[in-house]
Scaffold this motif. Structure first.
Motif, PDB file in Angstrom:
ATOM      1  N   LEU A 140      18.052  -0.841   4.367  1.00 23.60           N
ATOM      2  CA  LEU A 140      16.861  -0.898   3.529  1.00 23.60           C
ATOM      3  C   LEU A 140      15.823   0.097   4.054  1.00 23.60           C
ATOM      4  O   LEU A 140      15.488   0.089   5.247  1.00 23.60           O
ATOM      5  N   GLU A 141      15.333   0.960   3.167  1.00 20.98           N
ATOM      6  CA  GLU A 141      14.420   2.033   3.580  1.00 20.98           C
ATOM      7  C   GLU A 141      12.970   1.722   3.211  1.00 20.98           C
ATOM      8  O   GLU A 141      12.682   1.298   2.081  1.00 20.98           O
ATOM      9  N   ASN A 142      12.059   1.954   4.161  1.00 21.58           N
ATOM     10  CA  ASN A 142      10.625   1.794   3.897  1.00 21.58           C
ATOM     11  C   ASN A 142      10.141   2.860   2.924  1.00 21.58           C
ATOM     12  O   ASN A 142      10.724   3.929   2.804  1.00 21.58           O
ATOM     13  N   GLN A 143       9.052   2.563   2.224  1.00 18.91           N
ATOM     14  CA  GLN A 143       8.557   3.450   1.176  1.00 18.91           C
ATOM     15  C   GLN A 143       7.170   4.004   1.513  1.00 18.91           C
ATOM     16  O   GLN A 143       6.481   3.487   2.379  1.00 18.91           O
ATOM     17  N   ALA A 144       6.792   5.062   0.773  1.00 14.41           N
ATOM     18  CA  ALA A 144       5.515   5.752   1.029  1.00 14.41           C
ATOM     19  C   ALA A 144       4.327   5.047   0.392  1.00 14.41           C
ATOM     20  O   ALA A 144       3.186   5.265   0.799  1.00 14.41           O
ATOM     21  N   GLY A 145       4.574   4.224  -0.617  1.00 11.92           N
ATOM     22  CA  GLY A 145       3.487   3.464  -1.234  1.00 11.92           C
ATOM     23  C   GLY A 145       2.990   4.010  -2.554  1.00 11.92           C
ATOM     24  O   GLY A 145       2.084   3.438  -3.157  1.00 11.92           O
ATOM     25  N   THR A 176      10.241   8.612   8.498  1.00  7.13           N
ATOM     26  CA  THR A 176       8.991   8.963   9.183  1.00  7.13           C
ATOM     27  C   THR A 176       7.934   9.500   8.222  1.00  7.13           C
ATOM     28  O   THR A 176       6.743   9.235   8.390  1.00  7.13           O
ATOM     29  N   CYS A 177       8.358  10.260   7.191  1.00  7.07           N
ATOM     30  CA  CYS A 177       7.400  10.734   6.192  1.00  7.07           C
ATOM     31  C   CYS A 177       6.785   9.552   5.451  1.00  7.07           C
ATOM     32  O   CYS A 177       5.566   9.500   5.253  1.00  7.07           O
ATOM     33  N   SER A 214       5.600  15.450   6.668  1.00  5.31           N
ATOM     34  CA  SER A 214       4.945  15.124   5.407  1.00  5.31           C
ATOM     35  C   SER A 214       4.062  16.277   4.930  1.00  5.31           C
ATOM     36  O   SER A 214       3.278  16.830   5.708  1.00  5.31           O
ATOM     37  N   LEU A 215       4.192  16.610   3.643  1.00  7.86           N
ATOM     38  CA  LEU A 215       3.342  17.661   3.073  1.00  7.86           C
ATOM     39  C   LEU A 215       1.900  17.204   2.915  1.00  7.86           C
ATOM     40  O   LEU A 215       0.987  18.038   2.814  1.00  7.86           O
TER      41      LEU A 215
END
Length: 278
Positions: A140-145, A176-177, A214-215
């Motif tokens: 399960l991958e965390n998200q940027a929101g 990490t991004c 992250s850009l």
């Protein structure tokens, strides 16, 4: 560090494993099938078996990544049936290839009752765990929101895992991004992030990492990857993060732009090595 990057399967699963070894990688990621579709793939079992044997022989770790349309939090019944079939297919392919797990995004919910989104994600995970009995993990991958705050914190990740019917088969892929874009990691507070995750038991279940710069700044909620050392995450932040992640001994996969599709990440690997050794 067990490091690598995303590889194409245009030459088959075995071909991707050979490419990883030829480029000196110790880990890699791949899409089991067309990443833009939820269509189920009839795959070549002999090709997958060769991949599995080759990876075992060369001590290569691989992870698979589910298709872009996958959204476990979605409501639509027809979409959910197609998504479940696609993910079960991914798990079967990953199992045949000897992969550690299949990366699945936490999910975004478009309705007003966000609790229903969490219920949908949990229901889908349980459906997958019931249908597929192999050893391959759901990562399960965390998200940027962006669009929804779902799946951005270690607390949410741990709670969903805890509520699963078979939590031992659910682990995490830390991006990490996404961690930075969500504002959980500011680029200067890694020690705080590590303590928070350890207190919850989160890092004990991280089995893979997406290593991306992250850009956009921390807290932007924008999921746009940059090459390591070329984005908004400061070098000191990377140093603390990389040294901690190196200690986890899990595959760390670059999902960063690759110089006109040449798969040339040498500059990024040099940056990582420098921060790990200086």
């Amino acid at each position: 560090m067990l490091a690598g990057y995303h590889l194409s399967i245009r030459n088959g699963y075995y071909g991707a494993a050979c490419a990883a070894a030829a480029n000196g990688l110790t880990a890699y990621q791949y899409f089991p099938k067309n990443p833009r579709s939820l269509a189920v793939k009839v795959f070549d079992a002999s090709d997958a078996a060769r991949c599995r044997s080759f990876c075992r022989e060369h001590r290569l770790l691989s992870i698979a990544h589910s298709a872009y349309p996958v959204n476990p939090a979605a409501d639509d019944p027809d979409f959910r049936r197609a998504m479940a079939a696609s993910l079960i297919n991914d798990l079967e392919i990953a199992e045949a290839c000897g992969s550690l797990g299949v990366v699945v995004h936490f999910g975004k919910y478009a309705g007003s009752d966000i609790l229903q989104g969490y219920k949908n994600t949990l229901q889908l995970l349980n459906e997958l765990l019931s249908a597929h009995r192999g050893q391959t993990l759901i990562l399960l991958e965390n998200q940027a929101g962006g669009g929804t705050p779902m799946g951005t914190t270690p607390e949410e990740m741990m709670q969903i895992r805890k509520l699963c019917a078979n939590p031992d088969r659910v682990a995490f892929c830390l991006d990490t991004c996404h961690l930075f874009a969500s504002g959980v990691w500011t680029g200067t507070n890694w020690n705080e992030v590590a303590r928070r995750g350890e207190r919850l038991g989160f890092f004990a279940h991280v089995r893979a990492v997406h290593l991306n710069d992250s850009l956009f700044p921390s807290g932007s909620l924008r999921d746009r990857h940059a090459r390591i050392g070329k984005g908004c995450i400061p070098a000191d932040g990377w140093r603390s993060c990389l040294r901690y992640l190196d200690g986890l001994q899990v595959p760390c996969i670059l999902e960063t732009p690759d110089n006109h599709h040449t798969c040339d990440h040498r500059e990024e690997f040099a940056f990582i090595r420098r921060l790990l050794t200086e």
